[in-house]
Design a protein around this motif. Structure first.
Motif, mmCIF file in Angstrom:
data_model
loop_
_atom_site.group_PDB
_atom_site.id
_atom_site.type_symbol
_atom_site.label_atom_id
_atom_site.label_comp_id
_atom_site.label_asym_id
_atom_site.label_seq_id
_atom_site.Cartn_x
_atom_site.Cartn_y
_atom_site.Cartn_z
ATOM 1 N N ILE A 96 5.161 2.349 8.977
ATOM 2 C CA ILE A 96 4.327 1.592 7.362
ATOM 3 C C ILE A 96 3.628 2.644 7.279
ATOM 4 O O ILE A 96 4.017 3.177 6.052
ATOM 5 N N GLU A 97 2.941 2.858 7.149
ATOM 6 C CA GLU A 97 1.815 3.816 7.564
ATOM 7 C C GLU A 97 1.755 5.524 7.463
ATOM 8 O O GLU A 97 1.065 5.245 7.438
ATOM 9 N N LYS A 101 0.679 -1.240 0.022
ATOM 10 C CA LYS A 101 0.072 -0.026 -0.215
ATOM 11 C C LYS A 101 0.581 1.429 -0.241
ATOM 12 O O LYS A 101 0.917 1.690 -0.872
ATOM 13 N N PHE A 102 2.446 1.106 0.763
ATOM 14 C CA PHE A 102 2.854 2.033 0.573
ATOM 15 C C PHE A 102 3.515 2.252 -0.468
ATOM 16 O O PHE A 102 3.551 3.880 -1.193
ATOM 17 N N LEU A 103 3.935 1.597 -1.343
ATOM 18 C CA LEU A 103 3.935 1.665 -2.842
ATOM 19 C C LEU A 103 3.877 2.211 -3.644
ATOM 20 O O LEU A 103 4.077 2.812 -4.510
ATOM 21 N N VAL A 104 2.325 1.904 -2.849
ATOM 22 C CA VAL A 104 1.134 2.533 -4.372
ATOM 23 C C VAL A 104 1.040 4.241 -4.163
ATOM 24 O O VAL A 104 0.678 4.826 -4.935
ATOM 25 N N THR A 107 4.207 10.856 2.974
ATOM 26 C CA THR A 107 3.203 10.103 2.068
ATOM 27 C C THR A 107 2.196 9.914 2.515
ATOM 28 O O THR A 107 1.047 10.565 2.376
ATOM 29 N N LYS A 108 1.858 9.489 4.685
ATOM 30 C CA LYS A 108 1.037 9.660 5.163
ATOM 31 C C LYS A 108 0.332 10.718 5.318
ATOM 32 O O LYS A 108 -0.591 11.176 5.065
#
Length: 117
Positions: free
Chosen positions: A73-74, A7-10, A107-108
């Motif tokens: 990661i999130e 999900k992080f990569l997306v 990213t988050k």
């Protein structure tokens, strides 16, 4: 953990604002959670994963329990906060730790900002 990384990569692909941070970076980071090891590779502006990475590659390492790794990661909890609490162990240079913290958090943060508007 692998689902959170995917999900992080997306999200990374959708958000161009973080690419200047990794444009010329070359980093291999093993993310270790219980018996699972996934290598996050940042190279020439791209981010991808290697499952079952080779032991010969030199890599940094972040390890912790599943809940802490998911928070990292999130982007819900910063890397250094998790490390200070003793929830994860970080075996990287400060420069790499700050880069990873920025990538996960920004990213988050972008996603949260978009939900507010």
């Amino acid at each position: 953990m692998i689902e959170a990384i995917q999900k992080f990569l997306v999200k990374m692909q959708q958000q161009g604002h973080v690419y200047p941070l990794i444009r010329q970076a070359e980093v291999h980071v093993n993310l270790c959670c219980e018996q699972q090891i996934v290598q996050l590779v940042i190279k020439n502006g791209a981010v991808f994963i290697l499952q079952n990475p080779s032991k010969q590659q030199i890599a940094y390492e972040i390890s912790g329990n599943e809940a802490a790794m998911k928070q990292l990661i999130e982007g819900t909890t910063r890397l250094r906060v998790l490390e200070q609490k003793g929830e994860i162990k970080v075996d990287t240079s400060l420069r790499i730790a700050l880069l990873l913290e920025a990538l996960f958090y920004l990213t988050k943060a972008q996603e949260d900002f978009a939900n507010i508007i």
